[in-house]
Design an enzyme around this catalytic site. Structure first.
Site, short mmCIF file in Angstrom:
data_model
loop_
_atom_site.label_atom_id
_atom_site.label_comp_id
_atom_site.label_asym_id
_atom_site.label_seq_id
_atom_site.Cartn_x
_atom_site.Cartn_y
_atom_site.Cartn_z
N LYS B 78 36.48 54.68 38.40
CA LYS B 78 36.47 54.77 39.87
C LYS B 78 36.98 56.13 40.31
O LYS B 78 37.94 56.66 39.71
CB LYS B 78 37.35 53.64 40.43
N SER B 158 36.35 47.76 47.90
CA SER B 158 36.01 49.15 47.80
C SER B 158 35.47 49.58 46.43
O SER B 158 34.83 50.62 46.32
CB SER B 158 37.23 50.01 48.12
N SER B 182 39.81 44.62 46.73
CA SER B 182 38.81 45.62 46.31
C SER B 182 38.34 45.53 44.86
O SER B 182 37.40 46.22 44.49
CB SER B 182 39.35 47.02 46.55
#
Lengths: 95, 488
Positions: B78, B158, B182
């Protein structure tokens, strides 16, 4: 509590975000709808409740007061948009 | 050779050890798959040369019989994780061109164990979003589509890039982070497994900060075993993060396959409120039934402050974000937009660099922390957190684990939700876990009537991730795996 347009301008100034005049009304509306939704928290009696400060009650770790890093000013300014001789460059702040 | 991307981490690990294929072959298969899947927009930066070099090092170690726990396993990272010398921008315009001179503790742990980096994954800007629509780098597409439809769906957020990449088999697993849901919400939207461990289990050092008292790193993987393998490597005790808790990291994989006989599973009645869809309710009942059939005891419990978790979160998270994001000033890193003087430069930079959702949250956070409002908002919200935590502490006298749905709906279409508060409601089942600091796992458990994956969530006691893996594996064993039909 309701946020008016003057409050939006003041908060944006505190947050150092330039807000275009034509967006102030829209932002006031958005902030009010979020704050209005948050107001349901007032239903809860929290008078005698302590605020949560930690997830698990552990003693905060402390380390020995010794230098573990440093002497790499070039690394520190490596990503600066403007730097010279390992100093950050900013617009003039003192006359 | 492309079927190498179909192997789970556990299976690939065996193949590598038995020399059935090399780490370089496995990595090449993934590099090719990543290139073919660019339409998903899951990767914002691909690092194929770095991946090949790391795979060659892995092959050399494997040849000597020295491989680590993730030796030669290709992962996606990420964009919130600092990776030395590689694009790290939290998918924000304000961090333009930022390449850290250091490595996050979690990714350093992964490389220590032999993992290979394929690239950086898309996400909501500064991890603020539930649909990956706030990224400066554009929307991520969910590999899943509704039955008889070609319309794009969001992967959740997210960690949308992480979930999409894992579901599309363009990495073996991915790192993610979870501040209000998330990891678990995108995992549920993509038929993958995601675990947010206990606050303090993974180091936050080198992860771009959003809300420091809530942020926690964790993996998204294809199955429960792979998630356990990933977390074992990601978790550590880190002197560089004072909130990292000094407890040994267990071998989570050993929990998988253990019986759930006699396990007490709590069903919180408050989660049923507010017009839960029949589909989600049926999924929840089915999950409880599966555990009961395997010998678990189902117990109704009460978590009375559940409904206040989300509004309290929208005080705590923006307040902490407004403070954390004060550092983006156009001086130290990233974007600088000139102005008449230094304050004008700050204001221009932050107006141009932050997207609308991030600006909204900074303004909310600044407002609730501004003079005269601190007690009315932030302190009150922190008191509500105490009550939420207490709800769980009382529940633990009756149950060992809590079962809930992961999300109120399956994946939706981009643009379908435009009202901020409606978007925030996506985290309604996940956010209590962050507020109380507890671990939570999302595991796929069924399909919607439109053929989309749906997930269940298990919530555990602090630092009892092992019970989550054990129980999630028991659900997975009955539910089976969820594989997105390939169209890209």
């Amino acid at each position: 509590m309701s946020v008016d347009q003057a409050t939006v301008r003041r908060v944006a100034k505190l947050a150092r975000i330039k807000v275009k005049e034509e967006n102030v009304g829209r932002l006031a509306g958005e902030l009010n709808s979020i704050l209005h939704w948050i107001e349901q928290l007032n239903e809860v009696d929290v008078e005698v409740i302590e605020p949560m400060t930690a997830v698990v009650n552990v003693k905060m770790k402390k380390r020995a007061d010794i230098v573990t890093d440093g002497n790499n000013p070039h690394d520190v300014v490596e990503n600066a948009p403007a730097a010279e001789d390992d100093y950050f460059l900013v617009p003039k702040v003192i006359e | 050779m492309n079927d190498l991307t179909s192997l789970s981490i556990a299976t690939a690990r065996e193949g590598l050890r038995k020399k059935e294929f090399s780490a370089l072959e496995l990595t090449e298969a993934y590099i090719a798959a990543v290139e073919k899947a660019r339409i998903l927009n899951a990767y914002i930066v691909e690092t194929p040369d770095k991946a090949r070099a790391m795979a060659k090092t892995s092959d050399a170690r494997l040849a000597k019989g020295e491989g680590g726990a993730l030796e030669g396993i290709p992962l996606g990272i990420k964009d919130l994780y600092a990776t030395k010398g590689v694009h790290t921008q939290a998918c924000s315009h304000i961090l333009d061109g930022f390449k850290p001179t250091y490595e996050s503790t979690v990714t350093a742990n992964l490389w220590r164990d032999g993992a290979v980096m394929l690239g950086k994954l898309n996400m909501d800007e500064f991890a603020m979003g539930s649909s990956n629509e706030t990224s400066y780098y554009g929307n991520v597409i969910n590999p899943w589509r509704r039955k008889n439809s070609n319309a794009a769906l969001v992967p959740g957020g997210s960690s949308g890039g992480s979930a999409s990449a894992v579901a599309a088999h363009i990495c073996a697993a991915a790192t993610a982070t979870d501040t209000g849901g998330s990891i678990r919400q995108p995992a549920a939207f993509t038929g993958t497994v995601g675990i947010k461990p206990t606050y303090g289990r993974c180091s936050r050092w080198g992860i771009v900060a959003f809300a420091s008292s809530l942020d926690q790193a964790g993996p998204i993987a294809r199955d429960v075993r792979d998630a356990a393998i990933m977390l074992k490597s990601m978790a550590s005790v880190d002197p560089k993060d004072t909130t990292s808790v000094d407890l040994p990291v267990p071998d989570y994989e050993k929990a998988i396959g253990k019986s759930v006989k006699g396990l007490r599973v709590g069903i919180p009645k408050e989660y049923r409120a507010d017009g839960m869809s029949a589909e989600i309710e049926a999924l929840w009942d089915k999950g409880a039934q599966w555990l009961k059939e395997q010998g678990a005891e189902i117990v109704e419990i009460s978590l009375p402050h559940t409904k206040y978790a989300l509004p309290a979160y929208y005080i705590v998270a923006p307040a902490e974000a407004s403070s954390n994001l004060a550092r983006y000033d156009g001086v130290r890193y990233g974007l600088r937009v000139p102005g008449d003087d230094i304050v004008d430069m700050y204001e221009n930079t932050r107006a141009a660099g932050f997207g609308p959702e991030v600006q909204r949250r900074i303004l909310i956070g600044t407002y609730v922390l501004s003079a005269g409002y601190y007690d009315a908002y932030y302190v009150r919200a922190q008191k509500i957190r105490t009550l939420i935590k207490r709800d769980f502490e009382q529940a633990w006298s009756k149950v060992d684990v809590v079962l809930t749905p992961a999300t109120p709906s399956p994946a939706f279409a981009p643009g379908e939700i435009s009202d901020p508060v409606q978007m925030y409601l996506n985290d309604i089942f996940t956010v209590t876990v962050n507020m109380a600091g507890l671990p939570g796992i999302a595991v796929p458990a069924g399909s919607s009537k439109e053929g989309l994956p749906l997930g269940l969530q298990l919530i555990g006691k602090a630092f009892d991730e092992e019970t989550l893996f054990r129980t999630a594996a028991a659900i997975e064993q009955v539910a089976g795996g969820y594989h997105a039909p390939k169209w890209w």
